[in-house]
Design a protein around this motif. Structure first.
Motif, mmCIF file in Angstrom:
data_model
loop_
_atom_site.group_PDB
_atom_site.id
_atom_site.type_symbol
_atom_site.label_atom_id
_atom_site.label_comp_id
_atom_site.label_asym_id
_atom_site.label_seq_id
_atom_site.Cartn_x
_atom_site.Cartn_y
_atom_site.Cartn_z
ATOM 1 N N VAL A 1 -71.100 3.983 -21.384
ATOM 2 C CA VAL A 1 -70.346 3.519 -20.219
ATOM 3 C C VAL A 1 -71.217 3.538 -18.972
ATOM 4 C CG1 VAL A 1 -68.455 4.144 -18.678
ATOM 5 C CG2 VAL A 1 -68.063 4.066 -21.137
ATOM 6 N N MET A 2 -72.062 4.541 -18.838
ATOM 7 C CA MET A 2 -72.942 4.610 -17.668
ATOM 8 C C MET A 2 -73.985 3.490 -17.706
ATOM 9 S SD MET A 2 -73.499 8.672 -16.801
ATOM 10 C CE MET A 2 -73.809 9.259 -18.466
ATOM 11 N N ARG A 3 -74.444 3.128 -18.897
ATOM 12 C CA ARG A 3 -75.437 2.057 -19.010
ATOM 13 C C ARG A 3 -74.838 0.686 -18.688
ATOM 14 N NH1 ARG A 3 -79.377 2.990 -24.318
ATOM 15 N NH2 ARG A 3 -79.971 5.158 -23.880
ATOM 16 N N TYR A 4 -73.607 0.455 -19.145
ATOM 17 C CA TYR A 4 -73.025 -0.880 -19.020
ATOM 18 C C TYR A 4 -72.199 -1.059 -17.749
ATOM 19 C CZ TYR A 4 -74.329 -1.606 -23.941
ATOM 20 O OH TYR A 4 -75.017 -1.741 -25.116
ATOM 21 N N THR A 5 -71.825 0.021 -17.099
ATOM 22 C CA THR A 5 -71.026 -0.002 -15.858
ATOM 23 C C THR A 5 -69.867 -1.013 -15.923
ATOM 24 O OG1 THR A 5 -72.518 -1.599 -14.779
ATOM 25 C CG2 THR A 5 -72.987 0.757 -14.462
ATOM 26 N N PRO A 6 -68.967 -0.870 -16.873
ATOM 27 C CA PRO A 6 -67.867 -1.823 -17.003
ATOM 28 C C PRO A 6 -66.827 -1.645 -15.903
ATOM 29 C CG PRO A 6 -67.538 -0.001 -18.509
ATOM 30 C CD PRO A 6 -68.883 0.223 -17.869
ATOM 31 N N GLN A 7 -65.993 -2.673 -15.737
ATOM 32 C CA GLN A 7 -64.884 -2.619 -14.796
ATOM 33 C C GLN A 7 -63.551 -2.373 -15.516
ATOM 34 O OE1 GLN A 7 -65.408 -2.719 -11.334
ATOM 35 N NE2 GLN A 7 -67.459 -2.440 -12.198
ATOM 36 N N ARG A 8 -63.447 -2.898 -16.735
ATOM 37 C CA ARG A 8 -62.218 -2.705 -17.511
ATOM 38 C C ARG A 8 -62.589 -2.480 -18.983
ATOM 39 N NH1 ARG A 8 -56.867 -3.206 -16.726
ATOM 40 N NH2 ARG A 8 -57.187 -4.070 -14.642
ATOM 41 N N VAL A 9 -62.186 -1.319 -19.508
ATOM 42 C CA VAL A 9 -62.544 -0.896 -20.865
ATOM 43 C C VAL A 9 -61.284 -0.817 -21.721
ATOM 44 C CG1 VAL A 9 -63.597 0.944 -22.260
ATOM 45 C CG2 VAL A 9 -64.487 0.445 -19.971
ATOM 46 N N LEU A 10 -61.399 -1.235 -22.970
ATOM 47 C CA LEU A 10 -60.319 -1.091 -23.952
ATOM 48 C C LEU A 10 -60.853 -0.297 -25.131
ATOM 49 C CD1 LEU A 10 -57.585 -1.732 -25.336
ATOM 50 C CD2 LEU A 10 -58.595 -3.930 -26.059
ATOM 51 N N GLU A 11 -60.157 0.790 -25.475
ATOM 52 C CA GLU A 11 -60.490 1.545 -26.674
ATOM 53 C C GLU A 11 -59.445 1.256 -27.737
ATOM 54 O OE1 GLU A 11 -61.121 6.049 -28.499
ATOM 55 O OE2 GLU A 11 -60.494 5.817 -26.408
ATOM 56 N N LEU A 12 -59.873 0.633 -28.829
ATOM 57 C CA LEU A 12 -58.996 0.381 -29.968
ATOM 58 C C LEU A 12 -58.899 1.643 -30.816
ATOM 59 C CD1 LEU A 12 -60.330 -3.146 -31.022
ATOM 60 C CD2 LEU A 12 -58.354 -2.629 -29.565
ATOM 61 N N ALA A 13 -57.729 1.860 -31.431
ATOM 62 C CA ALA A 13 -57.491 3.066 -32.238
ATOM 63 C C ALA A 13 -57.848 4.306 -31.420
ATOM 64 C CB ALA A 13 -58.284 3.012 -33.546
ATOM 65 N N CYS A 14 -57.273 4.397 -30.234
ATOM 66 C CA CYS A 14 -57.640 5.436 -29.265
ATOM 67 C C CYS A 14 -57.140 6.815 -29.647
ATOM 68 C CB CYS A 14 -57.126 5.067 -27.880
ATOM 69 S SG CYS A 14 -55.316 5.002 -27.754
ATOM 70 N N GLY A 15 -56.185 6.898 -30.589
ATOM 71 C CA GLY A 15 -55.681 8.190 -31.017
ATOM 72 C C GLY A 15 -55.044 8.977 -29.887
ATOM 73 N N SER A 16 -55.321 10.269 -29.866
ATOM 74 C CA SER A 16 -54.701 11.152 -28.872
ATOM 75 C C SER A 16 -55.576 11.343 -27.645
ATOM 76 C CB SER A 16 -54.396 12.513 -29.508
ATOM 77 O OG SER A 16 -55.593 13.122 -29.975
ATOM 78 N N GLY A 17 -56.603 10.500 -27.494
ATOM 79 C CA GLY A 17 -57.409 10.532 -26.279
ATOM 80 C C GLY A 17 -58.652 11.388 -26.354
ATOM 81 N N ARG A 18 -59.089 11.735 -27.561
ATOM 82 C CA ARG A 18 -60.269 12.601 -27.700
ATOM 83 C C ARG A 18 -61.477 12.026 -26.959
ATOM 84 N NH1 ARG A 18 -64.748 12.897 -30.770
ATOM 85 N NH2 ARG A 18 -64.217 11.076 -32.041
ATOM 86 N N ILE A 19 -61.706 10.725 -27.102
ATOM 87 C CA ILE A 19 -62.839 10.077 -26.455
ATOM 88 C C ILE A 19 -62.454 9.534 -25.078
ATOM 89 C CG2 ILE A 19 -64.435 8.116 -26.593
ATOM 90 C CD1 ILE A 19 -64.449 8.538 -29.644
ATOM 91 N N GLY A 20 -61.319 8.858 -25.003
ATOM 92 C CA GLY A 20 -60.927 8.197 -23.766
ATOM 93 C C GLY A 20 -60.819 9.137 -22.580
ATOM 94 N N LEU A 21 -60.232 10.297 -22.780
ATOM 95 C CA LEU A 21 -60.077 11.238 -21.679
ATOM 96 C C LEU A 21 -61.430 11.718 -21.164
ATOM 97 C CD1 LEU A 21 -57.030 13.255 -23.018
ATOM 98 C CD2 LEU A 21 -57.063 11.813 -20.982
ATOM 99 N N GLU A 22 -62.401 11.833 -22.055
ATOM 100 C CA GLU A 22 -63.744 12.234 -21.638
ATOM 101 C C GLU A 22 -64.438 11.115 -20.867
ATOM 102 O OE1 GLU A 22 -65.167 15.129 -21.786
ATOM 103 O OE2 GLU A 22 -63.577 16.133 -22.914
#
Length: 272
Positions: free
Chosen positions: A34-55
């Motif tokens: 995320v730091m390399r690509y500096t996105p404006q809007r991100v979508l996480e598919l199969a996000c589950g309970s937020g293990r990755i997204g919250l971080e």
């Protein structure tokens, strides 16, 4: 064909406990991405309970984050965890209950980064499902946007054991509850179907409580095994250009690790 999926993800607390150590391996990779690509809007598919997204929300930048999952219990847990974040952080997140095969989100065409982490692609069992998911994701990206898929690299010896000795049961892990209320042992038996490229997994979860009580339950899970050329062809068939393939979470080149992390790029504008 009927596939086993749901019951494995219904016990969210146990799932979170089982995969807490995974975050030490893959979360640094996703934050760096995320730091390399500096996105404006991100979508996480199969996000589950937020293990990755919250971080990811703790990474630099103020990008909007959408999470999509098919399991309501996972999304409820994600929402519950999100309540512990500052209001400004909560307002950056939108969760969707949907299937990654045929989702249709309000910001279709606006995402510059879509993620499918940690083997979740293995729940796309049929060729039609796989193609539909990739083409749909392509349509949800803005020109020049990226789709990043992370899954395990098939281990031929491992699959051979699952093919020739499917009744063998293996101890996968022993986990201590963070509150020290119980110890959980995880056992698996796996059967590999060479024609469908499917692992049929039976998990045995056994808990030993400090009170002396114990609990034992089984869950079943089917996972499609993606071989490298097969996965790369899915990207190409959906219109993506393959920008990079990594072999591990420490950015080693493909073939130098146990993962296949493929970065597909949609044609169009050049993004930073």
């Amino acid at each position: 064909m009927l596939y086993e999926l749901g019951e494995y993800y219904e016990r969210v607390d146990d799932y979170d406990l089982e995969y807490q150590s995974q975050s030490e391996l893959d979360v640094p990779f996703w934050r760096e991405l995320v730091m390399r690509y500096t996105p404006q809007r991100v979508l996480e598919l199969a996000c589950g309970s937020g293990r990755i997204g919250l971080e990811l929300l703790h990474s630099p930048g103020d990008f909007k984050l959408d999470g999509l999952d098919i399991e309501p219990a996972m999304l409820k847990a994600y929402q519950r965890k999100l309540q512990s974040e500052p209001i400004a952080t909560q307002q950056r997140v939108t969760l969707h209950e949907a299937n990654m095969v045929n989702y249709n989100l309000p910001h279709k065409g606006d995402y510059d980064l879509i993620l499918l982490p940690f083997n979740s692609i293995a729940h796309l069992y049929e060729i039609e499902q796989q193609l539909d998911a990739f083409k749909n994701t392509y349509d949800h990206l803005m020109p020049g946007g990226r789709f990043v898929v992370d899954t395990f690299l098939p281990d031929i010896d491992y699959l051979s054991n699952a093919l020739n000795r499917p009744s063998n049961v293996y101890l996968e892990d022993e986990i201590e509850d963070s509150n020290q209320e119980f110890t959980m042992l995880l056992y698996t038996s796996r059967k590999y179907d060479t024609f469908e490229q499917l692992q049929h997994i039976v998990w045995t979860h056994e808990k030993f409580f400090e009170t002396g009580e114990n609990e034992r339950y089984l869950t079943r899970l089917d996972m499609h095994v993606f071989f490298p050329r097969e996965l790369q062809l899915l990207f190409l068939a959906a219109g993506f250009r393959i920008e990079a393939i990594y072999g591990s979470y420490d950015w080693k080149p493909f073939g130098k690790g146990t993962r296949q992390i493929v970065v597909g790029r949609k044609a169009g504008l050049t993004l930073v």
